[in-house]
Design a protein around this motif. Structure first.
Motif, PDB file in Angstrom:
ATOM      1  N   PHE A  44       3.706   4.715   3.209  1.00 52.04           N
ATOM      2  CA  PHE A  44       2.693   4.497   4.247  1.00 52.04           C
ATOM      3  C   PHE A  44       2.582   5.733   5.144  1.00 52.04           C
ATOM      4  O   PHE A  44       3.537   6.479   5.301  1.00 52.04           O
ATOM      5  CB  PHE A  44       3.062   3.271   5.106  1.00 52.04           C
ATOM      6  N   GLU A  45       1.381   5.884   5.729  1.00 52.81           N
ATOM      7  CA  GLU A  45       1.165   7.010   6.642  1.00 52.81           C
ATOM      8  C   GLU A  45       0.973   6.504   8.062  1.00 52.81           C
ATOM      9  O   GLU A  45       0.382   5.442   8.266  1.00 52.81           O
ATOM     10  CB  GLU A  45      -0.074   7.795   6.225  1.00 52.81           C
ATOM     11  N   LEU A  46       1.433   7.304   9.022  1.00 57.45           N
ATOM     12  CA  LEU A  46       1.291   6.922  10.428  1.00 57.45           C
ATOM     13  C   LEU A  46      -0.190   6.707  10.788  1.00 57.45           C
ATOM     14  O   LEU A  46      -0.514   5.852  11.612  1.00 57.45           O
ATOM     15  CB  LEU A  46       1.914   8.004  11.322  1.00 57.45           C
ATOM     16  N   ALA A  47      -1.053   7.467  10.118  1.00 61.30           N
ATOM     17  CA  ALA A  47      -2.497   7.369  10.399  1.00 61.30           C
ATOM     18  C   ALA A  47      -3.076   5.989  10.066  1.00 61.30           C
ATOM     19  O   ALA A  47      -4.145   5.632  10.551  1.00 61.30           O
ATOM     20  CB  ALA A  47      -3.244   8.440   9.614  1.00 61.30           C
ATOM     21  N   SER A  48      -2.348   5.206   9.256  1.00 64.18           N
ATOM     22  CA  SER A  48      -2.843   3.872   8.889  1.00 64.18           C
ATOM     23  C   SER A  48      -2.596   2.837   9.992  1.00 64.18           C
ATOM     24  O   SER A  48      -3.082   1.706   9.911  1.00 64.18           O
ATOM     25  CB  SER A  48      -2.139   3.391   7.604  1.00 64.18           C
ATOM     26  N   LEU A  49      -1.857   3.244  11.025  1.00 68.63           N
ATOM     27  CA  LEU A  49      -1.420   2.279  12.039  1.00 68.63           C
ATOM     28  C   LEU A  49      -2.588   1.766  12.898  1.00 68.63           C
ATOM     29  O   LEU A  49      -3.225   2.522  13.624  1.00 68.63           O
ATOM     30  CB  LEU A  49      -0.364   2.935  12.938  1.00 68.63           C
ATOM     31  N   ALA A  50      -2.846   0.448  12.802  1.00 72.55           N
ATOM     32  CA  ALA A  50      -3.932  -0.170  13.568  1.00 72.55           C
ATOM     33  C   ALA A  50      -3.444  -0.668  14.922  1.00 72.55           C
ATOM     34  O   ALA A  50      -4.217  -0.772  15.873  1.00 72.55           O
ATOM     35  CB  ALA A  50      -4.528  -1.325  12.780  1.00 72.55           C
TER      36      ALA A  50
END
Ligand code: ZN
Ligand code: ZN
Length: 260
Positions: A44-50
Motif C-alpha cells: 500500500f502507498e501513503l497516498a491511498s490514505l483517505a
C-alpha cells in the motif's frame, strides 16, 4: 475489502482497511516512517490514505498522528469529542482543528467506507471500536476493552473479518512480577481482554459470515501467540467453526493481508 495489521500491541497500533484503491487507517501509534515502511511492505502507498479513525487517546494508538497530520494535512483524522479533548490536553502538537468529530453510534461515510463507531469499556474518556462496511463486506475492530460485553458481541456478530483484542494469559499476568495495581488495572472491567475473555466473546457471538479473525494487542510479557490461538481456536471448535482462519498479530511486523 482488504484488511491488514501494520503493528499491534502496547508499543504501537495501526491497522489498515482498503477498498477501491483507498485506505482507512485505524489508529496510528507508530511513527510515520514505520507507517510508510509497513504500508509499503504490505503493498500500500501513503497516498491511498483517505482518513484515520482513532479509538482512544492512549499513546500506543495516537503517537504517530501529529507527524502524519503535518505530512498529510488534508487527510481527515476522526475521533469523538472526549478523545479529541483528551488528546489536546496531553499533546501540545494537537490543536483545536486537528480532528474531525464523530459521535458514537452515528455512522458516517468516507470514500467507499461506511464507518460505525461504538462504545467499549476502557480506562480513558469515551473509547470506541469500529464496524467498517465496504464492498458489501463488514469489518469489526475492537482492541483495548476490559469486558466482552454483549453490545460489543452484537457488533462482532455482523463481521466477515474481525480484529479482536486477546491481550493476556491470566496465569502469566498474575505471575509476571508486575506491580499489583498494574495487574488489577489490566484485569479490570476497563482494562484489557484476556485470551479467555476473547474466546468467550468469539464462542458466543461468532456470526455465520465470519471467515477471518485477527487476535490483536497481545502482551509481550504476559502472552504467547500459541496460547491466544489455542484459546480462541478451541472456542471456535466447540461451536463447529473450524472454517475461520485465526491469526495472532505481531508488534514489530505487519500481519498477512486478508482479502475479504
Ligand atoms: Zn493499546
Ligand atoms: Zn488503551
Amino acid at each position: 475489502m482488504k484488511v491488514v495489521s501494520l503493528a499491534s500491541g502496547s508499543k504501537g497500533n495501526a491497522y489498515l482497511v482498503e477498498s477501491e484503491g483507498q485506505t482507512l487507517l485505524v489508529d496510528c501509534g507508530i511513527s510515520c516512517r514505520t507507517l510508510v515502511e509497513r504500508m509499503c511492505r504490505t503493498g500500500f502507498e501513503l497516498a491511498s490514505l483517505a482518513g484515520v479513525v482513532v479509538t482512544h487517546n492512549h499513546h500506543d494508538h495516537i503517537d504517530g498522528l501529529p507527524v502524519l497530520h503535518r505530512k498529510l494535512p488534508d487527510v481527515p483524522i476522526f475521533a469523538n469529542l472526549m478523545t479529541a479533548e483528551a488528546c489536546e490536553a496531553t499533546n501540545h502538537q494537537v490543536k483545536e482543528d486537528f480532528f474531525t468529530l464523530f459521535e458514537n453510534g452515528q455512522e458516517f461515510d468516507l470514500g467507499p467506507f461506511c464507518i460505525h463507531p461504538f462504545s467499549i469499556p476502557h480506562d480513558v474518556p469515551d473509547p470506541v471500536g469500529f464496524v467498517v462496511r465496504a464492498d458489501g463486506k463488514t469489518y469489526f475492530h475492537a482492541t483495548d476493552l476490559g469486558l466482552p460485553l454483549k453490545s460489543v458481541g452484537m457488533k462482532f456478530r455482523e463481521a466477515d473479518v474481525a480484529t479482536l483484542e486477546s491481550n493476556h494469559d491470566v496465569m502469566l499476568l498474575k505471575s509476571s512480577g508486575r506491580h499489583i495495581s498494574l495487574i488489577q488495572r489490566i484485569m479490570g472491567n476497563r482494562g484489557h481482554l484476556s485470551n479467555y475473555q476473547a474466546a468467550e466473546l468469539v464462542e458466543e457471538f461468532a456470526g455465520k459470515k465470519l471467515k477471518k479473525l485477527f487476535l490483536a494487542h497481545l502482551s509481550q510479557d504476559c502472552n504467547e501467540p500459541h496460547l491466544a490461538l489455542k484459546e480462541t481456536c478451541e472456542a471456535l471448535k466447540r461451536i463447529g467453526r473450524t472454517d475461520v482462519d485465526v491469526e495472532a498479530l505481531e508488534q514489530f511486523a505487519p500481519g498477512r493481508v486478508y482479502d475479504a
